[in-house]
Design a protein around this motif. Structure first.
Motif, PDB file in Angstrom:
ATOM      1  N   ALA A  29       1.086  -0.902   0.172  1.00  0.00           N
ATOM      2  CA  ALA A  29      -0.142   0.465  -0.364  1.00  0.00           C
ATOM      3  C   ALA A  29       1.239   1.275   0.161  1.00  0.00           C
ATOM      4  N   LEU A  30       1.946   1.061   1.125  1.00  0.00           N
ATOM      5  CA  LEU A  30       3.330   1.954   1.403  1.00  0.00           C
ATOM      6  C   LEU A  30       3.600   3.181  -0.731  1.00  0.00           C
ATOM      7  N   ALA A  31       3.607   1.318  -1.135  1.00  0.00           N
ATOM      8  CA  ALA A  31       4.920   1.750  -2.486  1.00  0.00           C
ATOM      9  C   ALA A  31       3.683   2.119  -3.546  1.00  0.00           C
ATOM     10  N   GLN A  32       2.317   1.603  -3.578  1.00  0.00           N
ATOM     11  CA  GLN A  32       1.511   2.524  -4.125  1.00  0.00           C
ATOM     12  C   GLN A  32       0.778   3.833  -4.171  1.00  0.00           C
ATOM     13  N   ILE A  33       0.767   4.291  -2.336  1.00  0.00           N
ATOM     14  CA  ILE A  33       0.756   5.577  -2.208  1.00  0.00           C
ATOM     15  C   ILE A  33       1.902   6.478  -3.886  1.00  0.00           C
ATOM     16  N   VAL A  34       3.264   6.060  -3.322  1.00  0.00           N
ATOM     17  CA  VAL A  34       4.493   6.864  -3.661  1.00  0.00           C
ATOM     18  C   VAL A  34       4.218   6.613  -5.280  1.00  0.00           C
ATOM     19  N   LEU A  35       3.662   5.521  -5.858  1.00  0.00           N
ATOM     20  CA  LEU A  35       3.405   5.436  -6.923  1.00  0.00           C
ATOM     21  C   LEU A  35       2.403   6.284  -8.030  1.00  0.00           C
ATOM     22  N   ASN A  36       1.264   6.707  -7.166  1.00  0.00           N
ATOM     23  CA  ASN A  36       0.204   7.988  -8.013  1.00  0.00           C
ATOM     24  C   ASN A  36       0.933   8.572  -7.455  1.00  0.00           C
ATOM     25  N   ASN A  37       1.545   9.123  -6.234  1.00  0.00           N
ATOM     26  CA  ASN A  37       2.364  10.209  -6.737  1.00  0.00           C
ATOM     27  C   ASN A  37       2.950  10.835  -7.485  1.00  0.00           C
ATOM     28  N   LEU A  38       3.858  10.005  -7.073  1.00  0.00           N
ATOM     29  CA  LEU A  38       5.005  10.489  -8.801  1.00  0.00           C
ATOM     30  C   LEU A  38       4.419  10.411 -10.385  1.00  0.00           C
ATOM     31  N   GLU A  39       3.042   9.672 -10.103  1.00  0.00           N
ATOM     32  CA  GLU A  39       2.571   9.417 -11.515  1.00  0.00           C
ATOM     33  C   GLU A  39       1.722  10.790 -11.978  1.00  0.00           C
ATOM     34  N   ASN A  40       1.170  10.838 -10.747  1.00  0.00           N
ATOM     35  CA  ASN A  40       0.248  11.868 -10.711  1.00  0.00           C
ATOM     36  C   ASN A  40       0.247  13.783 -10.295  1.00  0.00           C
ATOM     37  N   GLN A  41       1.320  13.465  -9.076  1.00  0.00           N
ATOM     38  CA  GLN A  41       2.099  14.890  -9.079  1.00  0.00           C
ATOM     39  C   GLN A  41       3.283  15.508  -9.804  1.00  0.00           C
ATOM     40  N   HIS A  42       4.042  14.624  -9.320  1.00  0.00           N
ATOM     41  CA  HIS A  42       5.419  14.238 -10.630  1.00  0.00           C
ATOM     42  C   HIS A  42       5.533  13.932 -12.141  1.00  0.00           C
TER      43      HIS A  42
END
Length: 166
Positions: free
Chosen positions: A10-23
């Motif tokens: 779940a932690l990896a998914q949060i970071v993955l989502n942040n990288l793709e959608n925010q950065h």
């Protein structure tokens, strides 16, 4: 999937989502291997994130000689998802660095793509890898997730790195 791995995934998914959608990272992938203590992420940021101080000096000199800016091509980067409440030891970070290569594997295998564009992309990746791997030390972005899902990024290097010139 074991119950002790679910929070890490779940932690990896949060970071993955942040990288793709925010950065605006592309070609992101969650990476697992037997000798890693947890999943890592790798991907391609929209801009180059880190320039080694020695390379920075070479670039400045070359730009002055050429009288034009040198293109800074983005590089694949490793990302280690962590939660703010976690307590990591130097041995745990060392285990991660021991398990990874300096340059992450490409998110897509150029051989699996069709057409000459894939051949050119694969050749460029090989040339970059030959040039950068001997010079590039191991590094990763620590993605520290807070309770409200805010993600803060910090560079971490394997060993000592000369300070950057401002």
């Amino acid at each position: 999937m074991s119950s002790d791995q679910q929070p890490l995934e779940a932690l990896a998914q949060i970071v993955l989502n942040n990288l793709e959608n925010q950065h605006d990272w592309t070609e992101t992938k969650v990476h697992s291997q037997a000798n890693l203590p947890r999943q890592l992420i790798y991907g391609l940021p929209p801009n180059r994130l880190y320039v080694h101080p020695d390379e920075q000096i070479e670039i400045i000199k070359a730009e002055k000689d050429l009288e034009k800016p040198i293109l800074q091509v983005p590089e694949f980067e490793w990302v280690l998802p962590l939660h703010l409440a976690e307590k990591w030891s130097l041995a745990e970070f060392a285990a991660v660095f021991d398990a990874i290569d300096a340059v992450p594997p490409p998110a897509q295998d150029p051989a699996s793509e069709s057409g000459s564009a894939a051949d050119v992309a694969g050749e460029q990746q090989q040339q970059q890898k030959l040039w950068k791997v001997p010079k590039r030390g191991k590094r990763l972005l620590l993605a520290t997730v807070q309770n409200d899902s805010t993600v803060t990024y910090y560079w971490m290097h394997d060993g000592l790195v000369k300070p950057r010139q401002n």
